[in-house]
Design a protein around this motif. Structure first.
Motif, mmCIF file in Angstrom:
data_model
loop_
_atom_site.group_PDB
_atom_site.id
_atom_site.type_symbol
_atom_site.label_atom_id
_atom_site.label_comp_id
_atom_site.label_asym_id
_atom_site.label_seq_id
_atom_site.Cartn_x
_atom_site.Cartn_y
_atom_site.Cartn_z
ATOM 1 N N GLU A 236 0.823 -1.204 0.000
ATOM 2 C CA GLU A 236 0.000 0.000 0.000
ATOM 3 C C GLU A 236 0.864 1.264 0.000
ATOM 4 O O GLU A 236 0.611 2.195 -0.762
ATOM 5 N N ASP A 237 1.888 1.306 0.846
ATOM 6 C CA ASP A 237 2.777 2.473 0.913
ATOM 7 C C ASP A 237 3.564 2.650 -0.385
ATOM 8 O O ASP A 237 3.742 3.770 -0.865
ATOM 9 N N ILE A 238 4.038 1.556 -0.935
ATOM 10 C CA ILE A 238 4.819 1.620 -2.171
ATOM 11 C C ILE A 238 3.952 2.120 -3.324
ATOM 12 O O ILE A 238 4.358 2.995 -4.092
ATOM 13 N N LEU A 239 2.741 1.596 -3.441
ATOM 14 C CA LEU A 239 1.846 2.009 -4.526
ATOM 15 C C LEU A 239 1.381 3.448 -4.348
ATOM 16 O O LEU A 239 1.255 4.193 -5.323
ATOM 17 N N LYS A 240 1.181 3.863 -3.109
ATOM 18 C CA LYS A 240 0.811 5.258 -2.829
ATOM 19 C C LYS A 240 1.933 6.198 -3.285
ATOM 20 O O LYS A 240 1.691 7.223 -3.919
ATOM 21 N N GLU A 241 3.169 5.838 -2.967
ATOM 22 C CA GLU A 241 4.306 6.659 -3.378
ATOM 23 C C GLU A 241 4.439 6.692 -4.904
ATOM 24 O O GLU A 241 4.729 7.738 -5.483
ATOM 25 N N ALA A 242 4.209 5.563 -5.555
ATOM 26 C CA ALA A 242 4.286 5.516 -7.019
ATOM 27 C C ALA A 242 3.242 6.438 -7.640
ATOM 28 O O ALA A 242 3.529 7.157 -8.605
ATOM 29 N N LYS A 243 2.035 6.446 -7.080
ATOM 30 C CA LYS A 243 0.988 7.348 -7.576
ATOM 31 C C LYS A 243 1.398 8.801 -7.400
ATOM 32 O O LYS A 243 1.169 9.639 -8.285
ATOM 33 N N GLU A 244 2.020 9.113 -6.269
ATOM 34 C CA GLU A 244 2.500 10.479 -6.018
ATOM 35 C C GLU A 244 3.562 10.868 -7.047
ATOM 36 O O GLU A 244 3.571 11.994 -7.542
ATOM 37 N N LYS A 245 4.449 9.947 -7.351
ATOM 38 C CA LYS A 245 5.491 10.217 -8.354
ATOM 39 C C LYS A 245 4.872 10.453 -9.729
ATOM 40 O O LYS A 245 5.296 11.337 -10.470
ATOM 41 N N ASP A 246 3.845 9.675 -10.058
ATOM 42 C CA ASP A 246 3.157 9.878 -11.341
ATOM 43 C C ASP A 246 2.503 11.253 -11.400
ATOM 44 O O ASP A 246 2.571 11.938 -12.421
ATOM 45 N N ARG A 247 1.872 11.670 -10.313
ATOM 46 C CA ARG A 247 1.277 13.020 -10.277
ATOM 47 C C ARG A 247 2.351 14.088 -10.436
ATOM 48 O O ARG A 247 2.162 15.077 -11.136
ATOM 49 N N HIS A 248 3.466 13.881 -9.781
ATOM 50 C CA HIS A 248 4.591 14.809 -9.858
ATOM 51 C C HIS A 248 5.063 14.945 -11.313
ATOM 52 O O HIS A 248 5.271 16.056 -11.808
ATOM 53 N N LEU A 249 5.221 13.816 -11.997
ATOM 54 C CA LEU A 249 5.645 13.827 -13.397
ATOM 55 C C LEU A 249 4.590 14.475 -14.302
ATOM 56 O O LEU A 249 4.926 15.223 -15.219
ATOM 57 N N LYS A 250 3.327 14.183 -14.034
ATOM 58 C CA LYS A 250 2.238 14.737 -14.838
ATOM 59 C C LYS A 250 2.213 16.261 -14.766
ATOM 60 O O LYS A 250 1.838 16.934 -15.725
ATOM 61 N N ASN A 251 2.658 16.808 -13.629
ATOM 62 C CA ASN A 251 2.710 18.255 -13.452
ATOM 63 C C ASN A 251 3.959 18.882 -14.065
ATOM 64 O O ASN A 251 4.224 20.062 -13.875
ATOM 65 N N GLY A 252 4.733 18.083 -14.794
ATOM 66 C CA GLY A 252 5.908 18.612 -15.499
ATOM 67 C C GLY A 252 7.191 18.602 -14.713
ATOM 68 O O GLY A 252 8.211 19.118 -15.164
#
Length: 84
Positions: A51-67
């Motif tokens: 759960e923690d690993i997947l949550k962090e991965a989602k955060e990284k994806d949002r970070h990348l999506k924001n440029g």
């Protein structure tokens, strides 16, 4: 998923940069591999919760999506991996 787990770090990075794969897809693929084989080979003895690993991965994806970028990207050191 098999394509991800057998790819080099460089290939994974390129596919994340181009949007072909997300950090979530990469993390999920490796977690599935660990779940499938670790009971037999016991190579991973300490792992954060999925759960923690997947949550962090989602955060990284949002970070990348924001440029934004992740990691370090310089001529002498090309390292940008989905990690803090």
């Amino acid at each position: 998923m098999k394509q991800i787990i057998y790819s080099s770090a460089k290939q994974i990075l390129e596919n994340i940069k181009t949007g072909e794969w997300s950090c979530l897809e990469v993390a999920s693929a490796f977690l599935a591999q660990i779940e499938q084989h670790n009971g037999t080979i016991n190579a991973i003895s300490d792992l954060r919760s999925n759960e923690d690993i997947l949550k962090e991965a989602k955060e990284k994806d949002r970070h990348l999506k924001n440029g934004n970028t992740l990691g370090v990207d310089t001529p002498s050191m090309r390292t940008a991996i989905c990690q803090s």
